[in-house]
Design a protein around this motif. Structure first.
Motif, PDB file in Angstrom:
ATOM      1  N   GLY A  69       0.784  -1.221   0.000  1.00  0.00           N
ATOM      2  CA  GLY A  69       0.000   0.000   0.000  1.00  0.00           C
ATOM      3  C   GLY A  69       0.818   1.274   0.000  1.00  0.00           C
ATOM      4  O   GLY A  69       0.260   2.372   0.040  1.00  0.00           O
ATOM      5  N   GLY A 105       2.663   2.489  -2.437  1.00  0.00           N
ATOM      6  CA  GLY A 105       2.667   3.213  -3.708  1.00  0.00           C
ATOM      7  C   GLY A 105       3.568   2.645  -4.788  1.00  0.00           C
ATOM      8  O   GLY A 105       3.668   3.231  -5.874  1.00  0.00           O
ATOM      9  N   LYS A 106       4.198   1.497  -4.537  1.00  0.00           N
ATOM     10  CA  LYS A 106       5.164   0.941  -5.490  1.00  0.00           C
ATOM     11  C   LYS A 106       4.517   0.596  -6.832  1.00  0.00           C
ATOM     12  O   LYS A 106       5.024   0.964  -7.885  1.00  0.00           O
ATOM     13  N   SER A 107       3.405  -0.119  -6.781  1.00  0.00           N
ATOM     14  CA  SER A 107       2.744  -0.519  -8.035  1.00  0.00           C
ATOM     15  C   SER A 107       2.217   0.693  -8.782  1.00  0.00           C
ATOM     16  O   SER A 107       2.298   0.755 -10.016  1.00  0.00           O
ATOM     17  N   THR A 108       1.689   1.649  -8.047  1.00  0.00           N
ATOM     18  CA  THR A 108       1.172   2.868  -8.678  1.00  0.00           C
ATOM     19  C   THR A 108       2.279   3.574  -9.447  1.00  0.00           C
ATOM     20  O   THR A 108       2.090   4.000 -10.596  1.00  0.00           O
TER      21      THR A 108
HETATM   22  P1  ADP Z   1       2.010  -1.121  -3.211  1.00  0.00           P
HETATM   23  O1  ADP Z   1       2.281  -1.592  -4.607  1.00  0.00           O
HETATM   24  O2  ADP Z   1       3.200  -0.508  -2.557  1.00  0.00           O
HETATM   25  O3  ADP Z   1       1.402  -2.208  -2.380  1.00  0.00           O
HETATM   26  P2  ADP Z   1      -0.126   0.403  -4.426  1.00  0.00           P
HETATM   27  O4  ADP Z   1       0.504   1.363  -5.365  1.00  0.00           O
HETATM   28  O5  ADP Z   1      -0.702  -0.841  -4.994  1.00  0.00           O
HETATM   29  O6  ADP Z   1       0.922   0.047  -3.267  1.00  0.00           O
HETATM   30  O7  ADP Z   1      -1.286   1.128  -3.605  1.00  0.00           O
HETATM   31  C1  ADP Z   1      -1.110   2.392  -2.997  1.00  0.00           C
HETATM   32  C2  ADP Z   1      -2.431   2.818  -2.377  1.00  0.00           C
HETATM   33  O8  ADP Z   1      -3.361   3.084  -3.405  1.00  0.00           O
HETATM   34  C3  ADP Z   1      -3.074   1.742  -1.499  1.00  0.00           C
HETATM   35  O9  ADP Z   1      -3.708   2.388  -0.431  1.00  0.00           O
HETATM   36  C4  ADP Z   1      -4.061   1.101  -2.429  1.00  0.00           C
HETATM   37  O10 ADP Z   1      -5.134   0.549  -1.715  1.00  0.00           O
HETATM   38  C5  ADP Z   1      -4.511   2.273  -3.268  1.00  0.00           C
HETATM   39  N1  ADP Z   1      -4.924   1.859  -4.632  1.00  0.00           N
HETATM   40  C6  ADP Z   1      -4.151   1.257  -5.560  1.00  0.00           C
HETATM   41  N2  ADP Z   1      -4.824   1.059  -6.705  1.00  0.00           N
HETATM   42  C7  ADP Z   1      -6.077   1.544  -6.487  1.00  0.00           C
HETATM   43  C8  ADP Z   1      -7.267   1.648  -7.277  1.00  0.00           C
HETATM   44  N3  ADP Z   1      -7.286   1.190  -8.536  1.00  0.00           N
HETATM   45  N4  ADP Z   1      -8.357   2.210  -6.707  1.00  0.00           N
HETATM   46  C9  ADP Z   1      -8.334   2.675  -5.446  1.00  0.00           C
HETATM   47  N5  ADP Z   1      -7.249   2.620  -4.640  1.00  0.00           N
HETATM   48  C10 ADP Z   1      -6.140   2.070  -5.140  1.00  0.00           C
END
Ligand code: ADP
Ligand code: MG
Length: 189
Positions: free
Chosen positions: A45, A47-50
């Protein structure tokens, strides 16, 4: 540092799901040079994937600017982003991140479908272990000077990186430069 392959300035990403707003990225400045293998570490959570989705042209920022060399991704429409992905981006997804209703082969096909010169799906499926995947990434990074970014939950993998970028609450909390690196084969699993 040589001219960066990626430049991010003041990048924020807010997901508004109709209730509370989630600040997935809360102001990220980052440069990634060619030839660098960077590993992103941080809690679920953070932000890595984002960040990776934005660099890969799969998602849009809320604010801030992103460049791939002199191409500004944040100025592109979807059609241009599609071309950018085909011409310049390679993705490797871990199987557990893929579409669960598809077979492994269909999932690999899905990834290779978006590339201009895809590997045949059966070839990608032959790389069974994470080490083989990392060795391939390592070799491509070295031989072609790509900017390579790896997200992992295996903290040992950070030892193959030139830089380890730590995330916390949508921000880069720390960047660590590795003076010594391990080869993928020397990582413990
Ligand atoms: P990580 O890859 O580090 O686990 P993410 O980038 O997946 O983190 O997520 C960062 C935050 O954004 C988290 O709180 C996640 O729940 C939220 N998030 C990610 N994708 C979505 C989405 N499509 N809709 C709503 N919230 C999202
Ligand atoms: Mg993630």
């Amino acid at each position: 540092m040589a001219d960066p392959v990626f430049t991010m300035k003041g990048v924020t990403k807010v997901y508004d799901t109709g209730g509370a707003k989630v600040h997935a990225l809360a102001g990220v400045d980052l440069e990634l040079p060619g030839g660098e293998l960077a590993v992103l570490l941080g809690p679920s959570g953070s932000g890595k994937s984002t960040l990776l989705n934005i660099l890969g042209g799969l998602d849009h920022v809320t604010d801030g600017r992103v460049w791939f060399r002199d191409l500004e991704l944040t100025a592109m429409r979807d059609r241009e982003l599609t071309r950018y992905r085909r011409d310049h981006v390679g993705f490797i997804f871990q199987f557990y991140n893929l579409v669960p209703s598809l077979t492994a082969r269909e999932n690999v096909q899905l990834v290779t479908d978006v590339a201009r010169d895809p590997m045949p799906a059966a070839e990608a499926l032959d790389s069974k272990t994470g080490i083989q995947v990392l060795e391939a990434l390592h070799q491509i990074n070295r031989d072609f000077g790509t900017a390579t970014v790896v997200i992992t939950h295996n903290a040992d993998i950070q030892k193959i990186a030139h830089r380890v970028i730590f995330f916390q609450d949508g921000r880069i909390s720390r960047i660590q430069e590795n003076t010594e690196r391990l080869a993928p084969a020397d990582i413990s699993w």
